[in-house]
Design a protein around this motif. Structure first.
Motif, PDB file in Angstrom:
ATOM      1  N   PHE A  49     -49.137  50.573  -1.709  1.00 37.18           N
ATOM      2  CA  PHE A  49     -49.552  51.126  -3.004  1.00 37.18           C
ATOM      3  C   PHE A  49     -51.042  50.895  -3.274  1.00 37.18           C
ATOM      4  CE2 PHE A  49     -48.274  46.958  -4.910  1.00 37.18           C
ATOM      5  CZ  PHE A  49     -49.383  46.712  -5.712  1.00 37.18           C
ATOM      6  N   VAL A  50     -51.620  49.841  -2.675  1.00 35.56           N
ATOM      7  CA  VAL A  50     -53.071  49.657  -2.796  1.00 35.56           C
ATOM      8  C   VAL A  50     -53.805  50.782  -2.056  1.00 35.56           C
ATOM      9  CG1 VAL A  50     -55.010  48.171  -2.177  1.00 35.56           C
ATOM     10  CG2 VAL A  50     -52.932  47.167  -3.104  1.00 35.56           C
ATOM     11  N   SER A  51     -53.319  51.141  -0.867  1.00 37.45           N
ATOM     12  CA  SER A  51     -53.961  52.208  -0.091  1.00 37.45           C
ATOM     13  C   SER A  51     -53.885  53.536  -0.819  1.00 37.45           C
ATOM     14  CB  SER A  51     -53.284  52.328   1.284  1.00 37.45           C
ATOM     15  OG  SER A  51     -53.362  51.109   1.976  1.00 37.45           O
ATOM     16  N   ILE A  52     -52.722  53.847  -1.384  1.00 43.61           N
ATOM     17  CA  ILE A  52     -52.593  55.106  -2.125  1.00 43.61           C
ATOM     18  C   ILE A  52     -53.487  55.090  -3.362  1.00 43.61           C
ATOM     19  CG2 ILE A  52     -50.993  56.504  -3.486  1.00 43.61           C
ATOM     20  CD1 ILE A  52     -48.813  55.796  -1.502  1.00 43.61           C
TER      21      ILE A  52
ATOM     22  N   ARG B 275     -39.922  43.746  -9.393  1.00 39.70           N
ATOM     23  CA  ARG B 275     -40.881  44.235 -10.388  1.00 39.70           C
ATOM     24  C   ARG B 275     -41.894  45.192  -9.749  1.00 39.70           C
ATOM     25  NH1 ARG B 275     -41.608  45.393 -15.666  1.00 39.70           N
ATOM     26  NH2 ARG B 275     -43.781  45.101 -16.307  1.00 39.70           N
ATOM     27  N   ILE B 276     -42.342  44.857  -8.538  1.00 37.35           N
ATOM     28  CA  ILE B 276     -43.267  45.745  -7.820  1.00 37.35           C
ATOM     29  C   ILE B 276     -42.602  47.086  -7.548  1.00 37.35           C
ATOM     30  CG2 ILE B 276     -44.504  46.079  -5.644  1.00 37.35           C
ATOM     31  CD1 ILE B 276     -44.866  43.032  -5.548  1.00 37.35           C
TER      32      ILE B 276
ATOM     33  N   SER C  31     -42.422  52.728  -8.406  1.00 29.67           N
ATOM     34  CA  SER C  31     -41.569  53.907  -8.553  1.00 29.67           C
ATOM     35  C   SER C  31     -42.093  54.823  -9.644  1.00 29.67           C
ATOM     36  CB  SER C  31     -40.129  53.485  -8.881  1.00 29.67           C
ATOM     37  OG  SER C  31     -39.593  52.705  -7.841  1.00 29.67           O
ATOM     38  N   GLU C  32     -42.804  54.259 -10.626  1.00 26.34           N
ATOM     39  CA  GLU C  32     -43.368  55.053 -11.719  1.00 26.34           C
ATOM     40  C   GLU C  32     -44.846  55.375 -11.488  1.00 26.34           C
ATOM     41  OE1 GLU C  32     -42.685  52.702 -15.167  1.00 26.34           O
ATOM     42  OE2 GLU C  32     -40.503  52.661 -14.900  1.00 26.34           O
TER      43      GLU C  32
ATOM     44  N   GLU D   4     -51.741  49.866 -11.013  1.00 28.27           N
ATOM     45  CA  GLU D   4     -52.442  48.724 -11.635  1.00 28.27           C
ATOM     46  C   GLU D   4     -51.442  47.691 -12.148  1.00 28.27           C
ATOM     47  OE1 GLU D   4     -53.014  51.835 -12.291  1.00 28.27           O
ATOM     48  OE2 GLU D   4     -55.130  52.276 -11.890  1.00 28.27           O
ATOM     49  N   ARG D   5     -50.373  48.150 -12.781  1.00 28.78           N
ATOM     50  CA  ARG D   5     -49.390  47.205 -13.319  1.00 28.78           C
ATOM     51  C   ARG D   5     -48.589  46.522 -12.206  1.00 28.78           C
ATOM     52  NH1 ARG D   5     -45.881  49.738 -17.895  1.00 28.78           N
ATOM     53  NH2 ARG D   5     -45.394  47.535 -18.203  1.00 28.78           N
ATOM     54  N   ALA D   6     -48.483  47.202 -11.051  1.00 26.99           N
ATOM     55  CA  ALA D   6     -47.792  46.569  -9.914  1.00 26.99           C
ATOM     56  C   ALA D   6     -48.651  45.479  -9.285  1.00 26.99           C
ATOM     57  CB  ALA D   6     -47.427  47.623  -8.875  1.00 26.99           C
ATOM     58  N   ALA D   7     -49.956  45.496  -9.588  1.00 27.96           N
ATOM     59  CA  ALA D   7     -50.852  44.521  -8.956  1.00 27.96           C
ATOM     60  C   ALA D   7     -50.585  43.100  -9.440  1.00 27.96           C
ATOM     61  CB  ALA D   7     -52.305  44.901  -9.243  1.00 27.96           C
ATOM     62  N   LEU D   8     -50.187  42.956 -10.704  1.00 22.86           N
ATOM     63  CA  LEU D   8     -49.991  41.601 -11.245  1.00 22.86           C
ATOM     64  C   LEU D   8     -48.866  40.849 -10.510  1.00 22.86           C
ATOM     65  CD1 LEU D   8     -51.162  39.727 -13.309  1.00 22.86           C
ATOM     66  CD2 LEU D   8     -49.585  40.642 -15.016  1.00 22.86           C
TER      67      LEU D   8
END
Length: 556
Positions: free
Chosen positions: A121-124, A517-518, A523-524, A528-532
């Motif tokens: 998800f960081v790459s995307i 949580r990630i 999935s949405e 940024e919110r997945a980074a925490l």
């Protein structure tokens, strides 16, 4: 080395009936653990013969060819990529000397602390059309549209998995090259071969068992991956199993898909076994710094640039971007739920580490004390679980637990007239059972290696002094196995922290972890919110990986 069977003879001459009964407990424990692995495997394999339903027919008619094609290209691409990166970096750090080699030697293992789905998800987020890289390039060039390689593609998912999984090949190949130094190249040069041809003709074939072993781990991880392919919307068997179970509510179709995935896994294992069975290899000791090939001037800095580039793309840039995103959303997104996610993840990792270490200790002790065909076979079966993808295990465990729950509910209702809910399925016990089966091989490998370093003469001495059985394990084996047990616990802890499909499919209601949580955030499309939670996951896994890499670099 003297075989344990030889030592067992004088030991068994004087054993009493109770001692023989005690030894049988080792066999019983080993067979029980093997049974835990066989049950879900048998459930999945026998599902092939179950009655087909509309969901299964839907997958066969619309998705099966795509699943097989995607899986083939993914295995091929990741296999070639990880072999190239892992072998080339291992050769440079183990057999050559260049600027920065000492710290790059262990730093190149750090990508292991990053789950592939986090790098995905960081790459995307970075490289997609709306990401900062393409946006900045369009601003610099003053154009509205710009050709840029599509990150959401087969090449994109292969690149991400290659960058996160190459350390498996790197670690094992590095150990092989450390035993060679430049002696293999010098032997080839004495026969008129150049340095490069000597590497291809002598050093590489000598390291082949280790490279193939690392590659097999990579392919197993690729087949088992769920998070990365989900983020890329790249359909494979693991995503199809999840859709069949939680999207179309057909556990039988999920089991039938899982059986096909198990078949592919066994084919990969068979190829790996056959590729190593026809050759014999010897250990030549460990090379010193003086044995390394010195790369001076431009060649040395070129080697440094290559190694640091791989480390930068695979670890430094993803961690840096995660930190920026996590800092940006910390104030608005962080609350007490994250302490709960972290607590659940750490608890599951710690509990699974204890369980698998205990299981591994039983297996290696039984194999040492009762080295017969039945015990060896049971140990072999008990360590098959790592070859089973997490989604397959989740299905294979859930089906029998559901059946047991239904029988118990009917029995209690008939006898006592009391209505109860499910007792076993959807519980922490089911999750930990799945973790035990999946990661027992990881713990067993570390503990078994430590056990092999204990000379059989030590067993004989202890037995002459009247120490055997549990006292032998407690007073002799355990102190000498502490390093192996610690390595096993750290490896399992990190693996469970990163594990997604088992946790997602078998967790009790409301028992969310950092990886769950990630998954929910990605999935949405909330990168940024997945980074925490990803930063918390990486930090928690970073310390064990650092300890392992430093320990590995000092290990004789």
């Amino acid at each position: 080395m003297m075989k344990p069977d030889v030592l067992k003879v004088p030991f068994e001459r004087g054993v009493s009936f109770f001692q023989r009964a005690f030894l049988d407990r080792w066999q019983a424990a080993t067979l029980s653990i093997a049974g835990l692995v066989l049950i879900p495997l048998a459930v999945v394999l026998f599902s092939v013969f179950s009655e087909t339903n509309e969901v299964w027919l839907h997958f066969v008619q619309t998705s099966l060819v795509t699943l097989l094609t995607n899986t083939f290209w993914l295995l091929l691409g990741v296999g070639v990529g990880t072999t190239f990166l892992g072998v080339s970096l291992a050769w440079l750090t183990a057999a050559c000397d260049f600027p920065g080699r000492r710290w790059l030697d262990w730093a190149l293992m750090l990508p292991l602390s990053l789950p592939p789905y986090v790098v995905a998800f960081v790459s995307i987020g970075l490289l997609d059309f709306t990401g900062p890289v393409q946006t900045q390039l369009r601003l610099w060039l003053g154009v509205e549209r710009l050709w840029f390689p599509r990150i959401r593609s087969t090449g994109g998912v292969i690149a991400v998995m290659t960058l996160t999984l190459y350390p498996y090949v790197y670690m094992l190949a590095r150990n092989a090259f450390l035993t060679q130094g430049r002696r293999a190249i010098e032997a080839a040069q004495s026969l008129g071969q150049g340095r490069f041809r000597g590497f291809l003709g002598v050093a590489l074939p000598m390291a082949r068992p280790w490279i193939v072993g690392g590659l097999a781990l990579v392919l197993m991880e690729t087949l088992a991956d769920f998070g990365t392919v989900s983020i890329f919307n790249y359909d494979t068997f693991t995503t199809a199993i999840y859709k069949a179970w939680f999207g179309l509510f057909s556990l039988s179709a999920a089991a039938q898909l899982a059986s096909l995935l198990v078949f592919i896994v066994f084919v990969v294992l068979l190829i790996e076994q056959r590729s190593r069975s026809r050759r014999r290899f010897s250990h030549a000791g460990r090379s010193s710094v003086a044995d390394r090939i010195s790369l001076r001037g431009g060649r040395g800095w070129l080697a440094f640039a290559y190694a640091i580039s791989v480390l930068g793309i695979a670890f430094i840039i993803p961690v840096g971007q995660l930190s920026v995103w996590a800092f940006g959303v910390f104030r608005q997104d962080f609350d007490l739920r994250y302490l709960s996610f972290l607590g659940h993840s750490v608890f599951l990792g710690g509990a699974a580490a204890l369980l698998t270490c205990a299981g591994a200790l039983i297996l290696v002790s039984a194999n040492r004390l009762r080295n017969d065909l039945m015990t060896r076979t049971a140990v072999r079966v008990a360590t098959l679980g790592y070859a089973l993808p997490g989604s397959v295990l989740a299905v294979g465990i859930f089906i029998p637990l559901i059946w047991i729950d239904k029988q118990m509910i009917e029995w209690i209702q008939t006898l006592f007239g009391i209505e109860i809910g499910f007792i076993l399925s959807g519980t922490l016990a089911a999750m930990l059972l799945a973790y035990l089966i999946r990661f027992l091989a990881v713990a067993h490998g570390a503990v078994d290696s430590a056990m092999n370093r204990i000379t059989p003469s030590l067993d004989e001495t202890a037995r002459c002094l009247g120490v055997s059985g549990i006292p032998l394990l407690r007073k002799v084996y355990l102190p000498l196995l502490r390093g192996g047990l610690l390595t096993a616990a750290l490896l399992v802890f990190v693996d469970v922290m990163k594990e997604m499909p088992i946790t997602l499919m078998t967790r009790p209601f409301g028992w969310d972890t950092l990886s769950v949580r990630i998954f929910e955030m990605t999935s949405e499309g909330e990168w940024e919110r997945a980074a925490l939670p990803a930063v918390a996951l990486v930090l928690t896994g970073f310390i064990p990986i650092l300890l392992l890499s430093r320990y590995s670099s000092r290990e004789p």
